[in-house]
Each structure stands twice: as structure tokens, then as C-alpha cells.
Design a protein around this motif. Structure first.
Motif, short mmCIF file in Angstrom:
data_model
loop_
_atom_site.label_atom_id
_atom_site.label_comp_id
_atom_site.label_asym_id
_atom_site.label_seq_id
_atom_site.Cartn_x
_atom_site.Cartn_y
_atom_site.Cartn_z
N UNK A 143 0.90 -1.14 0.00
CA UNK A 143 0.19 0.03 0.04
C UNK A 143 0.87 1.34 0.15
N UNK A 144 1.93 1.18 0.89
CA UNK A 144 2.89 2.45 0.84
C UNK A 144 3.42 2.63 -0.47
N UNK A 149 3.45 6.08 -5.53
CA UNK A 149 3.54 6.14 -6.92
C UNK A 149 2.42 5.66 -8.05
N UNK A 150 1.49 5.13 -7.42
CA UNK A 150 0.59 4.83 -8.37
C UNK A 150 -1.02 5.35 -7.99
N UNK A 220 0.12 -5.58 -8.91
CA UNK A 220 0.63 -5.07 -10.24
C UNK A 220 -0.37 -5.77 -11.49
N UNK A 221 -0.91 -6.98 -11.40
CA UNK A 221 -1.52 -7.74 -12.37
C UNK A 221 -2.84 -6.99 -12.42
N UNK A 223 -3.67 -3.76 -11.32
CA UNK A 223 -3.50 -2.70 -12.14
C UNK A 223 -3.21 -2.72 -13.68
N UNK A 224 -2.44 -3.56 -14.06
CA UNK A 224 -2.33 -3.73 -15.49
C UNK A 224 -3.60 -4.30 -16.35
N UNK A 225 -4.54 -5.09 -15.51
CA UNK A 225 -5.68 -5.31 -16.12
C UNK A 225 -6.64 -4.17 -16.21
N UNK A 226 -6.47 -3.34 -15.36
CA UNK A 226 -7.48 -2.05 -15.29
C UNK A 226 -6.93 -1.14 -16.47
N UNK A 227 -5.62 -0.98 -16.61
CA UNK A 227 -5.15 0.02 -17.60
C UNK A 227 -5.30 -0.58 -18.91
#
Length: 238
Positions: A143-144, A149-150, A220-221, A223-227
Motif C-alpha cells: 500500500x505504501x 507512486x500509483x 501489479x497484475x 492494475x495492468x488489467x485495469x489499464x
């Protein structure tokens, strides 16, 4: 002639004397015999009365003995009946005690089984809590990293779930939220749901993180799927 008359008179006197003697003898004998008969009768009567009295007394005594015996036998019968009732009650009490002892044994075994089950569940919960603490540490660390960063935000929502909110996904609208919910079930496994917009691959991501326990890679996966989903929407809108 005179001599003949004298002889007849003497003979008459003699006969009379004989008759008087016989009458006196007979009367005396009969009186004595009668007296003896009366004496015997009185003696028999007295003896009979005495015997009758003794027999009557004996019969009364025997009647009392029979009455006493019957009364005693009746008391014995009553006592035997009471003893039998007490024995029956005692048997019922013993059976009841045995049933209660058997129920107590069952209850004791049930309590022991329940205690063993609770101890096992406590052990599982303790192990799960330790694992959850480790997962929470990983979540906090991730989370931190992602917050700075994201643009990741995590909120606690209903049902003990955590809602993950991604921003900076859609280039056209960086503040648009992309979300999913996560919780840890009783078995200590991740459960992921309620993605918005909907991700078809969410179940696949859930299965993968349960196997690898790599939460950073999971985020990360997602976030990539949402992107990828946002890019597809942009392409479709052109």
C-alpha cells in the motif's frame, strides 16, 4: 288238728318272714344300686362338665392361636409386599443412576470432543492470525509503495472487507476510480470480489495469489488489467 293248724300258721309266719326278708333285701339292693347309678351319673356329669370346660378352653386357645397366626401371616404378607415395592423402587433408582452415569459419560465425551475441536480451531485461528498479520504487513508495504507512486487508496468497508481504489489509470481522467474488494476468509485465504469496472480475469488472479502469496505482484497484475481495460475503452471510443 290243732297241731296241723299250728304248723300252717308257723308256715305262714315263715313265708311272711321270707317275703319280708326278700323285700327288704331287694329294696336295699335296689336302693344301693340306684344310689350307685346316681353317683356314677353325677360323677360322669361332673367329669363331662370339666372335660367340656377344658375342651372349650382348649378350643378358645387354639382359636386365638389361629387368629394370631393369621394376623402374623397377614403382617408378613404386608411386609413382603413393602419389601418388594422397595426393591422395585431401588431397582428403578439403580437403573436411573446407571442411565444418568451413561448420559454423563456421553456428555463428558462430547465436552472432551468439543474441547478438542475448539483447541484445534484455536490453533487454526492462531495460525491464521499469524498468517494474516504477515499478509497485513505485506499489504501495508504494498500500500505504501502503490499509494505514493500509483495513486492507490485502501478503505475498510462493510463485512470486514478492504476496498482497493486505483487512480491514474485512465489518461483521459486520472482521478477516475478503478476498484475491487478483498477479504481473508476463515481458512486464511484471499477472497476478491466487486471489481468496478468488472474484470473477467479476477478469479484467475485470486487463484494465483492463493498459490504464490505474492501480493505486490497481484496488485501489479490487477492494475495492468485495469489499464488494459481503460485502453480498450479509449480505442473503442475513437
Amino acid at each position: 288238728m290243732m297241731s296241723h293248724i299250728k304248723t300252717e300258721e308257723e308256715l305262714d309266719i315263715f313265708n311272711k318272714s321270707i317275703n319280708d326278708f326278700w323285700n327288704r333285701f331287694r329294696n336295699t339292693t335296689l336302693n344301693e344300686h340306684y344310689s350307685q347309678v346316681l353317683g356314677l351319673r353325677d360323677t360322669y356329669k361332673d367329669s363331662n362338665e370339666a372335660l367340656t370346660e377344658r375342651l372349650s378352653t382348649k378350643i378358645k386357645e387354639e382359636d386365638r392361636m389361629v387368629e394370631t397366626f393369621l394376623e402374623f401371616r397377614n403382617k408378613i404378607h404386608i411386609q413382603n409386599k413393602l419389601i418388594q415395592e422397595k426393591q422395585d423402587n431401588l431397582s428403578k433408582l439403580v437403573d436411573s443412576i446407571r442411565d444418568k452415569e451413561w448420559e454423563m459419560e456421553k456428555l463428558t465425551k462430547s465436552i472432551q470432543d468439543l474441547k478438542a475441536s475448539l483447541d484445534k480451531k484455536k490453533e487454526i485461528i492462531c495460525t491464521a492470525n499469524k498468517a494474516n498479520k504477515e499478509k497485513l504487513k505485506m499489504l501495508q508495504k504494498s500500500y505504501d509503495l502503490y499509494k505514493d507512486h500509483l495513486g492507490l487508496e485502501i478503505r475498510k468497508i462493510y463485512g470486514g472487507k478492504l476496498q482497493f481504489i486505483f487512480r491514474k489509470i485512465d489518461p483521459k481522467d486520472p482521478e477516475k476510480p478503478f476498484t475491487f474488494s478483498l477479504c481473508i476468509n476463515e481458512e486464511g485465504d484471499y477472497e476478491i470480489s466487486d471489481s468496478a469496472p468488472h474484470l473477467e480475469c479476477l478469479a484467475e488472479f485470486q487463484e494465483k495469489i492463493r498459490k504464490t502469496n505474492k501480493f505486490s505482484a497481484f496488485l501489479a497484475n490487477v492494475r495492468k488489467a485495469f489499464i488494459a481495460l481503460a485502453c480498450n475503452e479509449c480505442v473503442n471510443n475513437v
